[in-house]
Design a protein around this motif. Structure first.
Motif, mmCIF file in Angstrom:
data_model
loop_
_atom_site.group_PDB
_atom_site.id
_atom_site.type_symbol
_atom_site.label_atom_id
_atom_site.label_comp_id
_atom_site.label_asym_id
_atom_site.label_seq_id
_atom_site.Cartn_x
_atom_site.Cartn_y
_atom_site.Cartn_z
ATOM 1 N N THR A 78 50.414 39.402 41.912
ATOM 2 C CA THR A 78 49.492 38.389 41.482
ATOM 3 C C THR A 78 47.994 38.975 41.584
ATOM 4 O OG1 THR A 78 50.758 36.522 41.677
ATOM 5 C CG2 THR A 78 48.621 36.099 41.102
ATOM 6 N N LEU A 113 45.501 40.173 38.594
ATOM 7 C CA LEU A 113 44.132 39.476 38.436
ATOM 8 C C LEU A 113 43.131 40.405 38.768
ATOM 9 C CD1 LEU A 113 44.693 36.127 40.116
ATOM 10 C CD2 LEU A 113 44.714 36.581 37.854
ATOM 11 N N VAL A 137 41.810 32.220 44.967
ATOM 12 C CA VAL A 137 42.212 31.194 44.263
ATOM 13 C C VAL A 137 43.722 30.747 44.562
ATOM 14 C CG1 VAL A 137 40.827 32.373 42.158
ATOM 15 C CG2 VAL A 137 43.224 33.181 42.680
ATOM 16 N N THR A 178 47.149 29.380 43.466
ATOM 17 C CA THR A 178 47.815 29.668 42.207
ATOM 18 C C THR A 178 49.237 28.964 42.509
ATOM 19 O OG1 THR A 178 49.165 31.699 42.973
ATOM 20 C CG2 THR A 178 47.061 32.168 41.888
ATOM 21 N N VAL A 189 39.671 34.526 35.721
ATOM 22 C CA VAL A 189 39.034 33.658 36.651
ATOM 23 C C VAL A 189 37.682 33.618 36.647
ATOM 24 C CG1 VAL A 189 39.173 33.257 39.123
ATOM 25 C CG2 VAL A 189 41.060 34.654 38.207
ATOM 26 N N GLN A 200 35.479 29.096 39.931
ATOM 27 C CA GLN A 200 36.960 28.578 39.808
ATOM 28 C C GLN A 200 37.744 28.764 41.027
ATOM 29 O OE1 GLN A 200 38.982 30.263 36.304
ATOM 30 N NE2 GLN A 200 40.957 29.019 36.731
ATOM 31 N N ARG A 217 40.840 27.341 41.313
ATOM 32 C CA ARG A 217 42.348 27.142 41.304
ATOM 33 C C ARG A 217 42.789 27.725 39.518
ATOM 34 N NH1 ARG A 217 40.207 22.148 41.925
ATOM 35 N NH2 ARG A 217 40.834 21.584 39.725
ATOM 36 N N LEU A 218 43.930 28.231 39.646
ATOM 37 C CA LEU A 218 44.165 28.585 38.257
ATOM 38 C C LEU A 218 44.948 27.229 37.504
ATOM 39 C CD1 LEU A 218 45.895 32.029 38.658
ATOM 40 C CD2 LEU A 218 43.584 31.542 38.346
ATOM 41 N N THR A 219 44.898 27.417 36.296
ATOM 42 C CA THR A 219 45.202 26.142 35.329
ATOM 43 C C THR A 219 46.612 25.523 35.828
ATOM 44 O OG1 THR A 219 45.846 27.659 33.726
ATOM 45 C CG2 THR A 219 43.604 26.632 33.608
#
Length: 174
Positions: A45, A49, A85, A87, A109, A113, A115-117
């Motif tokens: 991840t 990213l 972040v 995830t 990102v 931000q 937090r990822l959605t």
């Protein structure tokens, strides 16, 4: 998003499976867990990213990293900054590229931000099932190893915020 992922995976399914098998074998040899902090999924991840962020920066400044073309330009790459972040697989620490005039506005990102959605969707789902903010916070700590405060859970589930993000309006009464 899942249709996009499916298209990528199905394009070269045999190659993708072979790569996954190689990565898993290497992780096992090195004693790396599949999940958790420092696990294979966490590392993948992070890599995906950061690669996407570097591609966005390349598009923004107009040249590849370490390319001499960028020397002397009005705006150039200026290192990175670390950011964590949250995830769906837990917290991931990434290095976000910077530019000299701070005009880089990443999309994958965004600035500020944390937090990822997908995390927001998990929180909404858990609260819809009747978990309290404290229980959701504890769930993230236990399952994902991520610290998500009760206030953050409350902010995610605040109906006014949810309605604004979905409709672009200022409040429910608009």
């Amino acid at each position: 998003m899942s249709e996009t992922l499916a298209a990528v995976v199905n394009k070269d399914a045999a190659d993708t499976k072979k790569l996954a098998e190689q990565l898993l074998a290497q992780a096992r040899e090195q004693g790396i867990d599949l999940v958790g902090p420092g696990g294979l999924l966490n590392q993948l991840t992070k890599t995906v990213l950061e690669t996407a962020l570097e591609a966005e920066m390349t598009e923004h400044v107009g040249y590849e990293k370490h390319d001499p073309v960028g020397r002397g330009t009005p705006n150039s790459r200026n290192g990175t900054r670390s950011k964590t972040v949250v995830t769906e697989i837990g917290p991931v620490q990434i290095d976000v590229p910077r530019d000299t005039d701070s005009s880089f506005d990443p999309k994958i990102v965004r600035k500020r931000q944390r937090r990822l959605t997908g995390v927001d969707e998990i929180v909404l789902s858990l609260t819809a099932k009747g978990l309290t903010t404290g229980e959701v916070s504890a769930h993230f700590a236990e399952i994902y190893g991520a610290s998500v405060s009760k206030d953050t859970v409350s902010a995610i589930t605040d109906i006014d915020d949810v309605m604004r993000s979905r409709s672009g309006r200022c409040s429910i009464t608009d």
